[in-house]
Design a protein around this motif. Structure first.
Motif, mmCIF file in Angstrom:
data_model
loop_
_atom_site.group_PDB
_atom_site.id
_atom_site.type_symbol
_atom_site.label_atom_id
_atom_site.label_comp_id
_atom_site.label_asym_id
_atom_site.label_seq_id
_atom_site.Cartn_x
_atom_site.Cartn_y
_atom_site.Cartn_z
ATOM 1 N N ASN A 41 0.852 -1.183 0.000
ATOM 2 C CA ASN A 41 0.000 0.000 0.000
ATOM 3 C C ASN A 41 0.888 1.232 0.000
ATOM 4 N N PRO A 42 0.490 2.270 -0.730
ATOM 5 C CA PRO A 42 1.311 3.485 -0.720
ATOM 6 C C PRO A 42 1.221 4.177 0.638
ATOM 7 N N MET A 43 2.268 4.876 0.988
ATOM 8 C CA MET A 43 2.261 5.704 2.185
ATOM 9 C C MET A 43 1.541 6.995 1.827
ATOM 10 N N ILE A 44 0.575 7.387 2.656
ATOM 11 C CA ILE A 44 -0.202 8.600 2.409
ATOM 12 C C ILE A 44 0.373 9.700 3.290
ATOM 13 N N ILE A 45 0.800 10.795 2.648
ATOM 14 C CA ILE A 45 1.429 11.892 3.381
ATOM 15 C C ILE A 45 0.620 13.174 3.185
ATOM 16 N N ASP A 46 0.155 13.723 4.299
ATOM 17 C CA ASP A 46 -0.518 15.025 4.329
ATOM 18 C C ASP A 46 0.587 16.052 4.564
ATOM 19 N N VAL A 47 0.789 16.951 3.617
ATOM 20 C CA VAL A 47 1.907 17.898 3.710
ATOM 21 C C VAL A 47 1.483 19.252 4.294
ATOM 22 N N ARG A 48 0.312 19.309 4.908
ATOM 23 C CA ARG A 48 -0.155 20.550 5.531
ATOM 24 C C ARG A 48 0.456 20.717 6.928
ATOM 25 N N THR A 49 0.134 21.821 7.575
ATOM 26 C CA THR A 49 0.615 22.072 8.933
ATOM 27 C C THR A 49 -0.057 21.113 9.913
ATOM 28 N N PRO A 50 0.538 20.895 11.076
ATOM 29 C CA PRO A 50 -0.098 20.045 12.088
ATOM 30 C C PRO A 50 -1.487 20.557 12.491
ATOM 31 N N GLU A 51 -1.668 21.872 12.513
ATOM 32 C CA GLU A 51 -2.971 22.444 12.854
ATOM 33 C C GLU A 51 -4.016 22.072 11.796
ATOM 34 N N GLN A 55 12.431 14.155 7.303
ATOM 35 C CA GLN A 55 11.378 13.146 7.406
ATOM 36 C C GLN A 55 11.314 12.261 6.163
ATOM 37 N N VAL A 56 11.585 12.814 4.995
ATOM 38 C CA VAL A 56 11.456 12.027 3.771
ATOM 39 C C VAL A 56 12.762 11.410 3.280
ATOM 40 N N LYS A 57 13.905 11.951 3.694
ATOM 41 C CA LYS A 57 15.178 11.521 3.107
ATOM 42 C C LYS A 57 15.496 10.042 3.315
ATOM 43 N N ASP A 58 15.042 9.450 4.419
ATOM 44 C CA ASP A 58 15.368 8.052 4.691
ATOM 45 C C ASP A 58 14.265 7.077 4.295
ATOM 46 N N LEU A 59 13.196 7.587 3.686
ATOM 47 C CA LEU A 59 12.135 6.695 3.214
ATOM 48 C C LEU A 59 12.638 5.901 2.008
ATOM 49 N N ASP A 60 12.003 4.771 1.747
ATOM 50 C CA ASP A 60 12.336 3.931 0.599
ATOM 51 C C ASP A 60 11.980 4.678 -0.684
ATOM 52 N N LYS A 61 12.974 5.019 -1.472
ATOM 53 C CA LYS A 61 12.759 5.824 -2.671
ATOM 54 C C LYS A 61 12.016 5.073 -3.787
ATOM 55 N N SER A 62 11.949 3.748 -3.692
ATOM 56 C CA SER A 62 11.244 2.982 -4.721
ATOM 57 C C SER A 62 9.815 2.627 -4.308
ATOM 58 N N ALA A 63 9.428 2.949 -3.083
ATOM 59 C CA ALA A 63 8.063 2.664 -2.622
ATOM 60 C C ALA A 63 7.096 3.701 -3.193
ATOM 61 N N ALA A 64 5.804 3.443 -3.030
ATOM 62 C CA ALA A 64 4.764 4.339 -3.546
ATOM 63 C C ALA A 64 4.314 5.320 -2.463
ATOM 64 N N TYR A 65 4.125 6.574 -2.871
ATOM 65 C CA TYR A 65 3.706 7.627 -1.958
ATOM 66 C C TYR A 65 2.568 8.431 -2.572
ATOM 67 N N ILE A 66 1.589 8.768 -1.738
ATOM 68 C CA ILE A 66 0.461 9.605 -2.122
ATOM 69 C C ILE A 66 0.563 10.878 -1.290
ATOM 70 N N LEU A 67 0.515 12.036 -1.936
ATOM 71 C CA LEU A 67 0.588 13.318 -1.247
ATOM 72 C C LEU A 67 -0.698 14.102 -1.467
ATOM 73 N N TYR A 68 -1.056 14.905 -0.476
ATOM 74 C CA TYR A 68 -2.164 15.846 -0.639
ATOM 75 C C TYR A 68 -1.986 16.996 0.340
ATOM 76 N N CYS A 69 -2.737 18.060 0.131
ATOM 77 C CA CYS A 69 -2.717 19.223 1.029
ATOM 78 C C CYS A 69 -4.102 19.866 0.981
ATOM 79 N N ARG A 70 -4.172 21.184 1.067
ATOM 80 C CA ARG A 70 -5.472 21.869 1.008
ATOM 81 C C ARG A 70 -5.969 21.992 -0.427
#
Length: 138
Positions: free
Chosen positions: A50-60, A83-98
């Protein structure tokens, strides 16, 4: 000579990686069959992740509602790169924000440091709909 060493190293890596997650199989007759078989198994394993889902907004913003299962890596925080530099670069990632703008910037940065499967799904609502996951606040 170097080609034989390189080929041997590639075969060894494939065998080690495939052996970590693949069930036992009968040994193939040639090294070529071994590499081909194990490469296919490794590709299948990646598809099943499963891809890692990353919310790139502020903690608030994250606390007001985020896609279920998402982690919060604020792209505007100095810690984002760590936070991202040591993640697996070949894995799948989903990003979103506002709106998708910050996620697009984060996607560009991640790709610039070698990530190969990063998708920007836009806003929280768009990501929720696309992934079929609820927006939660806990």
């Amino acid at each position: 000579m170097m080609q034989k060493i390189f080929t041997g190293a590639v075969c060894g890596v494939c065998l080690v990686l495939a052996g970590c997650s693949a069930p036992e199989q009968a040994q193939p007759n040639t090294a070529t069959e071994s590499v081909s078989s194990n490469s296919s198994q490794m590709m299948d394993t990646k598809k099943d992740q499963n891809p890692m889902i990353i919310d790139v907004r502020t903690p608030e913003e994250f606390a007001t509602g985020h896609v279920a299962g998402a982690v919060n890596f604020d792209v505007n925080d100095a810690e984002f790169q760590n936070q991202v530099k040591d993640l697996d670069k070949s894995a799948a990632y989903i990003l979103y924000c506002r709106s998708g703008n910050r996620a697009d910037g984060a996607k560009g940065y991640m790709e610039s440091i070698g990530f190969t499967d990063v998708k920007n799904l836009g806003s929280v609502q768009e990501a929720s709909q696309e992934l079929g996951l609820d927006v939660v606040d806990k």
